[in-house]
Design an enzyme around this catalytic site. Structure first.
Site, PDB file in Angstrom:
ATOM      1  N   HIS A 435       0.630 -34.546 -27.688  1.00 56.05           N
ATOM      2  CA  HIS A 435      -0.647 -34.562 -26.960  1.00 56.05           C
ATOM      3  C   HIS A 435      -0.398 -34.594 -25.458  1.00 56.05           C
ATOM      4  O   HIS A 435      -0.975 -33.816 -24.694  1.00 56.05           O
ATOM      5  CB  HIS A 435      -1.451 -35.790 -27.391  1.00 56.05           C
ATOM      6  CG  HIS A 435      -2.749 -35.946 -26.655  1.00 56.05           C
ATOM      7  ND1 HIS A 435      -2.876 -36.767 -25.562  1.00 56.05           N
ATOM      8  CD2 HIS A 435      -3.956 -35.368 -26.842  1.00 56.05           C
ATOM      9  CE1 HIS A 435      -4.132 -36.691 -25.111  1.00 56.05           C
ATOM     10  NE2 HIS A 435      -4.802 -35.847 -25.874  1.00 56.05           N
ATOM     11  N   GLY A 736      -1.853  -9.956  13.907  1.00 54.57           N
ATOM     12  CA  GLY A 736      -2.329 -11.177  13.245  1.00 54.57           C
ATOM     13  C   GLY A 736      -3.351 -10.755  12.226  1.00 54.57           C
ATOM     14  O   GLY A 736      -4.542 -10.642  12.509  1.00 54.57           O
ATOM     15  N   THR A 737      -2.872 -10.456  11.026  1.00 51.26           N
ATOM     16  CA  THR A 737      -3.728  -9.734  10.074  1.00 51.26           C
ATOM     17  C   THR A 737      -4.833 -10.596   9.485  1.00 51.26           C
ATOM     18  O   THR A 737      -5.800 -10.069   8.948  1.00 51.26           O
ATOM     19  CB  THR A 737      -2.882  -9.123   8.947  1.00 51.26           C
ATOM     20  OG1 THR A 737      -2.020 -10.139   8.438  1.00 51.26           O
ATOM     21  CG2 THR A 737      -2.066  -7.963   9.469  1.00 51.26           C
ATOM     22  N   ASP A 739      -6.876 -12.746  11.283  1.00 57.28           N
ATOM     23  CA  ASP A 739      -8.019 -12.551  12.176  1.00 57.28           C
ATOM     24  C   ASP A 739      -8.441 -11.088  12.220  1.00 57.28           C
ATOM     25  O   ASP A 739      -9.632 -10.781  12.249  1.00 57.28           O
ATOM     26  CB  ASP A 739      -7.676 -13.047  13.580  1.00 57.28           C
ATOM     27  CG  ASP A 739      -7.916 -14.550  13.710  1.00 57.28           C
ATOM     28  OD1 ASP A 739      -8.953 -15.017  13.208  1.00 57.28           O
ATOM     29  OD2 ASP A 739      -7.050 -15.247  14.273  1.00 57.28           O
ATOM     30  N   CYS A 802       2.478 -10.959  11.326  1.00 63.79           N
ATOM     31  CA  CYS A 802       2.725 -12.358  10.992  1.00 63.79           C
ATOM     32  C   CYS A 802       1.503 -12.826  10.222  1.00 63.79           C
ATOM     33  O   CYS A 802       0.454 -12.223  10.273  1.00 63.79           O
ATOM     34  CB  CYS A 802       2.933 -13.172  12.257  1.00 63.79           C
ATOM     35  SG  CYS A 802       1.602 -13.026  13.448  1.00 63.79           S
TER      36      CYS A 802
END
Lengths: 851, 204
Positions: A435, A736-737, A739, A802
């Site tokens: 259990h 800065g993918t 944002d 990044c």
């Protein structure tokens, strides 16, 4: 059925291993037939049997055809069905089924068909009689239910009321006469034909149809049947077993498995029995077979075998479709070492996401820790917490905010509240199906079960194991993978890559073009990143350096009306930053480091209550600084241009730290200073002037030239479109993918993920979260534009991404297509990124590499 | 505990809570009365039986040693335990693949095979529940609950196989097992030992 029909009209009955030469393939021989062809094709000994290929299955429900098959089988095996062997075994039949592809929902093997008049002969020993009785009942009740239409519940009741299968035979026959469409067949060929009929009926039942549906298999997927001899025996030299080529723990080539005496009762592999090294005749032959098969098939293999006075015969072959990451990486490396595969194919055959499995958090062991007790690693993961000896205490302790390890003899449903409250579970009894284990895995809690060395005293509220006595509330650590519990608090961390993974990753490095860097903000992360093979730091965030005891200085800068106070605060910040960067730069050595200047929204630094304010002026300032939308407000370079001392203080600390590290001969890091949230090229120009001034000041003060390059984040669509103008000044651009995705879609990530994303995925408006997989169409197009415009001005501009996307294989593939120079991922994702970058370069995915 | 007199409704509520271990949500009237009597503990949205409540249910359900039906029930229970082991093993396979890695449910063949094998277990437990219900009427309630869990599972929500947080197949099974143990008065440790012996083929 046409799609699956064999290309030959009458292929008759096909002895194992003779199908390929007759031009048959998986469509008519089905998986089991093909397995035996493969084994026989390698010159390996296979059991005596024959396949009734797909087109002949419907006709096989006639006793005449069954009789013909039995006659042929007697010729192949050299044994008379129902006869007794030299060792006293009884020769009977096994009927099994398989489909053209691996499929769940197949009818079970019918073992021990061919029993004359359904009478269990007296000559057999007690053990063989019991096994035969059980096997016969399984086959007979299956035939009764599916070929004769006897209700399953009636058969079940009969089973309960007559525990001895031998005593069940007569009432069973009466039940068939009463409820069935016909009496249970007495002739052996009729039994075999009825067995085939039952299998076909069952394959056409709603249950089997559901199984095919669940696997997206065609509803009319056909069956082949396989008829073999089985020898009912209890002789010690006769038995059956299985052998797997690799050690599941270490991944090493190390044949292992189990064997049992007697005969195979069902088609399912029986996992219990004696270890292979006790096998009569030894394991040398099996070892050779497994090595040969691994080389030919390129996968981890398991064979099923039978052994007897005539030696070993292979009766089944399974290629492990989903070996664990550890096993898969070991196999991939071994196949290259054996000269069977080449390095880049080995890399391509390794799934990057799968590799994450090898890097699950576990206790970081130094050798000094004190083991408390060990048991079965029942639910993976590691946890640290205070001992609670019952469910109620666990709930109470957790309510106080203490992480808890629930320690009990065993758990019952009544302990569910405590299990839910606990960070981990440790039990003295029970195995991996107990259990505690099932529930812990269901809730994703680490658990160790069956730590039999534990003694609990629920009166004294203590637990003892060996020489240790601990009290409720004491801290322990558990490792649900290894099954070891430790006294005290252990650091939980990710392990380093294994030797075979290290080898594979070095091959991946040879095959990739994209650089792989890490996002790391401190020395610990930087060290982990370098250990995992990062070529540098692609993103060092500086926000956290402004929190904690530095917060008052930042607030002084933002809220101050006193120039001197602001000056002093900035000096303090520069001093603090110098310390922060010092350790980080030493950890990274000669590698590049991209330091992103402060990018956090202002409100993260401001007081939230009036109590934290010094005076009325500050209160007025605070009100004045309030922003409706801080993420799009005075942030990044904007804040720095409003408070012109901020960035100079940061780079002052950075340049000083560089001088410190170089002077101490601890490396010569390549500094890259990155300005965030630029959307107007002049923002970059102005900032650059400030930075250069500080660079010259520190240089002249220290007498050392401090080389650095300057670049900017591309987080806004405008920055992407202005990349040519930015590139006049910027030596690198880092996308800065996160944002950029928010601003391209106009998504507020938190809101969208919480409220909308699920629905959008369900409706098919999105196929993946654009925050997890970089959007190739919109965001990708912006990046493509920026790459082209940036390079048009500065051909050698360095371009990278990044953020979380840097560790996602599909996003990495997009970065390769877009021609970026590097990706930057979190330290733990570095191995994933290295592999994915190699895959992206060759354009080969694991699935393609296997086929 | 002889002094505690419960209404049928209270008794049913208490038995249900002890068998389930806990319940979530607003206390019903019967549950509130049981809480006032010190048999149930209400902790925020969670209801749990107190030790006194658990003990009372034990004494309510437990068959006397000399009850005439005990032998029959035990015989059926001996047939139940090997099936119980199959269910536990199946739930383990559902959560953990044979190599020890977590089942991420991306292997349709693997999951479909487990679902298919669950039908064998369900077929086997049906006649056993019928037999139990002849002597313990409340056992009759488990058949529809198991069937409902299966139906929900086949609707496509995998949680209905083994999630501890809902009335999944495993959860309902644990309840029925717990009620059986309370009825025959067997500890979980004794139960596990007996199951081990039966599965190993050693008999009882």
């Amino acid at each position: 059925m046409t799609e699956w029909a064999a290309p030959v009209d009458d292929v008759g009955l096909v002895p194992f291993g003779r199908g390929f030469e007759r031009g048959l393939d998986a469509r008519s021989l089905c998986t089991r037939g093909v397995q035996l062809e493969t084994l026989a094709g390698l010159g390996l000994p296979v059991g005596a049997g024959l396949t009734i290929p797909v087109p002949n299955v419907p006709g096989f429900t006639s006793p005449d055809r069954a009789k013909a098959a039995m006659n042929l089988l007697e010729t192949i095996s050299g044994r008379q069905i129902s006869s007794t062997t030299d060792t006293g075994g009884l020769v009977l039949l096994r009927l099994s089924a398989s489909a053209p592809v691996e499929a769940a929902g197949l009818p079970p093997d019918l073992v021990c068909l061919g029993l004359k008049r359904s009478v269990i002969p007296d000559g057999l020993g007690a053990r063989a009689r019991t096994s035969l009785g059980a096997a016969w009942w399984k086959a007979a009740s299956f035939i009764a239910e599916h070929a004769l239409g006897v209700p399953g519940d009636e058969l079940g009741m009969l089973d309960i009321d007559h525990p001895d299968p031998v005593e069940r035979i007569e009432p069973f026959k009466r039940l068939c006469e009463e409820h069935g469409s016909a009496p249970f067949p007495t002739k052996r060929s009729q039994q075999v034909a009825a067995g085939a009929q039952a299998m076909i009926e069952r394959w056409n039942s709603p249950r089997a149809a559901r199984a095919r549906r669940k696997q997206n298999l065609p509803a009319d997927l056909p069956l082949a049947l396989h008829l073999e001899t089985v020898i009912v025996t209890e002789h010690d030299d006769e038995g059956h077993g299985y052998a797997t080529s690799r050690n599941a723990e270490t991944g090493a080539f190390e044949p292992n498995g189990r064997f049992r005496h007697g005969f195979r009762l069902s088609g399912e592999r029986q996992l219990e029995g004696h270890p292979l090294d006790a096998l009569p005749g030894g394991v040398e032959m099996l070892t050779g077979v497994l090595a040969e098969l691994e080389g030919r098939l390129g996968s981890v293999v398991t064979v099923d075998f039978e052994f007897g006075p005539d030696g070993l015969a292979l009766v089944g072959l399974e290629e492990q479709r989903r070996p664990s990451a550890r096993v898969a990486t070991s196999l991939a490396v071994d196949l290259v070492i054996r000269g069977i595969n080449d390095e880049q194919r080995a890399v391509a055959s390794t799934d990057p996401v799968h590799v994450v499995e090898l890097l699950h958090p576990q206790p970081r062991l130094s050798g000094d820790e004190v083991a408390l007790v060990s048991g079965l690693g029942a639910s993976p993961g590691a946890a640290v917490g205070r001992i609670a000896l019952d469910s109620e205490t666990a709930v109470e302790m957790a309510e106080r905010g203490d992480p808890v390890i629930l320690v009990m003899s065993e758990t019952t449903p009544g302990d569910l509240p405590g299990m839910m409250a606990a960070a981990g579970i440790l039990t003295a009894n029970g195995g991996s199906a107990s259990h505690a284990a099932v529930v812990a895995r269901g809730m994703g809690r680490p658990a160790i079960c069956g730590a039999s060395g534990l003694r609990m005293d629920t009166q004294a509220r203590t637990l003892a194991a060996g020489t240790h006595v601990l009290s409720e509330g004491d801290v322990i650590s558990i490792d649900g993978a290894s099954g070891v519990a430790y006294v005290g608090e252990l650091t939980i961390a990710r392990p380093s890559p294994s030797p075979s993974l290290t080898t594979l990753l070095s091959w991946a490095d040879d095959g990739r073009r994209l650089g792989v860097r890490a996002n790391a903000d401190n020395a610990v992360d930087a060290t982990a990143a370098v250990d995992n093979g990062a070529e540098g730091i692609g993103l060092c965030r500086t926000e956290h350096m402004f929190l904690g005891d530095r917060l008052p200085f930042v607030r002084a800068v933002l809220l101050s009306h006193d120039g001197d106070a602001e000056e002093r605060a900035l000096a303090e910040l520069a001093r603090a930053q110098r310390e922060d960067f010092r350790e980080l730069l030493a950890a990274i050595g000669d590698r590049p480091v991209t330091v992103r200047l402060l990018d956090a929204p202002m409100h993260e630094f401001l007081p939230t209550s009036a109590d934290e304010l010094d005076d009325e002026h500050q209160a007025r300032m605070l009100e004045h600084l309030h922003e409706e939308n801080p993420m799009l407000g005075v942030r990044g370079v904007r804040l720095a241009l409003m408070h012109e001392g901020l960035y100079p203080a940061q780079v002052e600390g950075l340049f000083q730290a560089w001088v410190d590290v170089v002077s101490a001969d601890e490396g010569r890091p390549q500094l890259e200073v990155m300005v965030p949230l630029v959307s107007i090229p002049d923002e970059l120009v102005m900032t650059l002037r400030l930075i250069r001034r500080v660079n010259q000041e520190v240089s002249s003060r220290t007498g050392m030239l401090i080389p650095f390059s300057i670049g900017t984040m591309v987080e806004t669509p405008r920055a992407a479109l202005m990349a040519d103008r930015l590139a006049q000044w910027a030596e690198f651009l880092s996308f800065g993918t996160n944002d950029l995705t928010q601003l391209t879609y106009g998504f507020s990530r938190d809101d969208v993920e919480r409220r909308m994303l699920g629905t959008y995925l369900e409706k098919g408006l999105l196929t993946a979260s654009p925050f997890a997989e970089l959007d190739p169409d919109g965001v990708g197009a912006l990046i493509e534009t920026a790459v082209a415009r940036g390079r048009s001005v500065r051909p050698d501009i360095k371009l990278g991404i990044c953020g979380e996307h840097g560790g996602d294989p599909s996003s990495i593939a997009l970065c390769e297509r877009l021609g970026l120079d590097y990706v930057s991922a979190s330290p733990s994702r570095i191995p994933v990124a290295r592999l994915a970058a190699a895959h992206a370069r060759t354009g080969r995915s694991p699935a393609e590499a296997v086929s | 505990m002889g002094e505690v007199a419960l209404t049928d409704e209270q008794q049913a509520a208490l038995v249900s809570l002890v068998v389930r271990g806990m319940a979530r949500g607003q206390a019903t009237q019967a549950q509130q009365e049981l809480a006032d009597a010190g048999l149930i503990l209400v902790k925020g949205p969670v209801l749990m039986p107190t030790p006194a409540g658990t003990e009372l249910v034990g004494s309510l359900l437990r068959l006397p040693d000399d009850a005439p039906e005990r032998e029959r029930i035990m015989a059926t229970f001996h047939r139940f335990l090997p099936v119980n082991r199959q269910l536990r093993d199946l739930c383990t396979a559902w959560q953990v693949r044979p190599d020890g890695s977590a089942n991420d449910h991306s292997d349709e063949n693997y999951d479909a095979d487990i679902r298919d094998r669950l039908d064998d277990i369900d077929d086997a437990v049906g006649p056993l529940l019928k037999r139990f219900a002849e002597d313990i009427p409340s056992m009759g309630a488990y058949r529809p609950r198991l069937t409902e869990a299966l139906a929900n599972l086949d609707e496509g929500d995998d949680a209905w196989l083994a999630s501890p947080l809902i009335d999944s197949y495993h959860t309902v099974w644990m309840h029925l097992h717990q009620e059986l143990l309370l009825t025959i008065g067997m500890s979980r440790k004794e139960d596990e030992e007996l199951e081990e012996r039966l599965v190993a083929g050693g008999g009882a």
